[in-house]
Design an enzyme around this catalytic site. Structure first.
Site, PDB file in Angstrom:
ATOM      1  N   LYS A  53      60.098 108.959  -1.505  1.00 36.84           N
ATOM      2  CA  LYS A  53      60.251 108.319  -2.824  1.00 36.84           C
ATOM      3  C   LYS A  53      60.734 106.884  -2.641  1.00 36.84           C
ATOM      4  O   LYS A  53      60.207 105.958  -3.262  1.00 36.84           O
ATOM      5  CB  LYS A  53      61.248 109.117  -3.688  1.00 36.84           C
ATOM      6  CG  LYS A  53      60.665 110.406  -4.230  1.00 36.84           C
ATOM      7  CD  LYS A  53      61.721 111.321  -4.842  1.00 36.84           C
ATOM      8  CE  LYS A  53      61.099 112.673  -5.207  1.00 36.84           C
ATOM      9  NZ  LYS A  53      62.057 113.688  -5.633  1.00 36.84           N
ATOM     10  N   GLN A  97      68.162 114.692  -6.568  1.00 33.28           N
ATOM     11  CA  GLN A  97      67.236 115.556  -5.821  1.00 33.28           C
ATOM     12  C   GLN A  97      67.730 117.000  -5.860  1.00 33.28           C
ATOM     13  O   GLN A  97      68.884 117.282  -5.547  1.00 33.28           O
ATOM     14  CB  GLN A  97      67.150 115.047  -4.361  1.00 33.28           C
ATOM     15  CG  GLN A  97      66.153 115.808  -3.505  1.00 33.28           C
ATOM     16  CD  GLN A  97      64.706 115.645  -3.982  1.00 33.28           C
ATOM     17  OE1 GLN A  97      64.279 114.552  -4.320  1.00 33.28           O
ATOM     18  NE2 GLN A  97      63.975 116.737  -4.008  1.00 33.28           N
ATOM     19  N   ASP A 120      63.170 111.657 -14.076  1.00 33.08           N
ATOM     20  CA  ASP A 120      62.575 112.933 -13.666  1.00 33.08           C
ATOM     21  C   ASP A 120      62.220 113.789 -14.886  1.00 33.08           C
ATOM     22  O   ASP A 120      61.503 114.778 -14.765  1.00 33.08           O
ATOM     23  CB  ASP A 120      63.571 113.707 -12.782  1.00 33.08           C
ATOM     24  CG  ASP A 120      63.034 113.945 -11.375  1.00 33.08           C
ATOM     25  OD1 ASP A 120      61.846 113.670 -11.143  1.00 33.08           O
ATOM     26  OD2 ASP A 120      63.810 114.422 -10.526  1.00 33.08           O
TER      27      ASP A 120
END
Ligand code: NAP
Length: 286
Positions: A53, A97, A120
């Site tokens: 990422k 994450q 997200d």
């Protein structure tokens, strides 16, 4: 019928190029989109995802910063960092994450992220807003699938869509997004009886179950578009999706390969969401 193999890397490259140009345009406002990624513990797969990422973000000109904590870190310390990042004008997107250590309250962590920086799309506000078609940030994997369908000019309105997999991060938001686009949607999961009776009806079949070879050619309608989200590592080391690619590609109109299909789109849509967050921050997007 032999399916068109959808090149996810090509679609991703187009979206990234568009993002790169938008990042350049943001320069005129003295703004560079900033993404903060928080990782706790040393899950090897998570470390690879985070590194990928960060690399992809810097390739399109974003400023990405990884905050890595050891597994024994107190949840309160991570919450404090999120609060600081929420107020940091150089950070437009915050991503935590997953998975987090088992003693963490995942919902509390996700709910602490400002909904305006929730790139997200996992904050409950964004989850709920998706149901009424007004999310600030659609979750990246289903958003990537949506982009693929759009890029391939695959009509969604009025089509029968079957989503196999009902997770909070892929299956459910996927179903909501396609329903929002006027598809007739059916969601299947592990307790669905006779999966084939549903999949055979699909004009568009999206599979996200994490089960290799779950979808066989006899379960697919001739001419269906088949999107394989699954990623499975076989004992011999091969990476495969959930669909019998060789068999189904003889029957479908379109199919995504694994790897090289949906995978490249997930990180790309994270970039897109972060660029959009920065555009909203400077007031050039609603
Ligand atoms: P997950 O949380 O494990 O959810 C899997 C879903 O599939 C569950 O709803 C489960 O049903 C359902 N399922 C399992 N076995 C099934 C079966 N035999 N028949 C029908 N449904 C079945 O997984 P996830 O996070 O959604 O991920 C799904 C797959 O996509 C994984 O392979 C993952 O690696 C991959 N993935 C790929 C990307 C990408 O960028 N390409 C991103 C995210 C995930 P129940 O709800 O009844 O348990």
């Amino acid at each position: 019928m032999v399916a068109k193999i959808i090149d996810g890397k090509e679609v991703a490259a187009k979206v990234r190029e568009d993002c790169r140009q938008r990042v350049e345009a943001l320069g005129a406002f003295g703004t560079r989109p900033g993404l903060a990624v928080i990782i706790v513990g040393d899950n090897p797969a998570s470390k690879v995802y985070v590194a990928n990422k960060a690399k992809a973000c810097s390739e399109v000109g974003l400023n990405s910063k990884v905050h890595a904590f050891p597994a024994e870190t107190e949840e309160a310390e991570v919450l404090r960092l999120i609060d600081t990042l929420n107020h940091d004008p150089s950070i437009h997107g915050i991503l935590v994450q997953l998975p987090l250590p088992p003693n963490y309250n995942v919902r509390r962590i996700l709910e602490t992220i400002s909904r305006d920086k929730d790139v997200d799309g996992f904050h409950l506000y964004n989850v709920g807003a998706l149901a009424v078609g007004s999310s600030i940030f659609p979750p990246c994997t289903p958003y990537g699938v949506s982009k693929i369908l759009e890029h391939e000019h695959i009509e969604v309105a009025g089509q029968n869509v079957v989503v196999v997999g009902a997770s909070n991060i892929v299956g459910k938001p996927m179903a909501l997004m396609l329903m929002q686009k006027d598809a007739t949607v059916c969601i299947c999961h592990a307790k669905t009886r006779d999966l084939a009776q549903f999949t055979i009806l699909a004009d568009i079949l999206v599979v996200a179950a994490g089960r290799p070879n779950l979808i066989l050619p006899q379960m697919v309608k001739t001419g269906a578009a088949v999107i394989d989200v699954g990623i499975n590592r076989l004992p011999n080391g091969d990476l495969v999706g959930d669909v019998d690619f060789d068999g189904v590609s003889q029957k479908a109109s379109h199919i995504t390969p694994v790897p090289g299909g949906v995978g490249p789109m997930t990180v790309t849509m994270l970039i897109e969401n972060t660029v959009q967050a920065a555009e909203r921050f400077v007031g050039i997007k609603g």
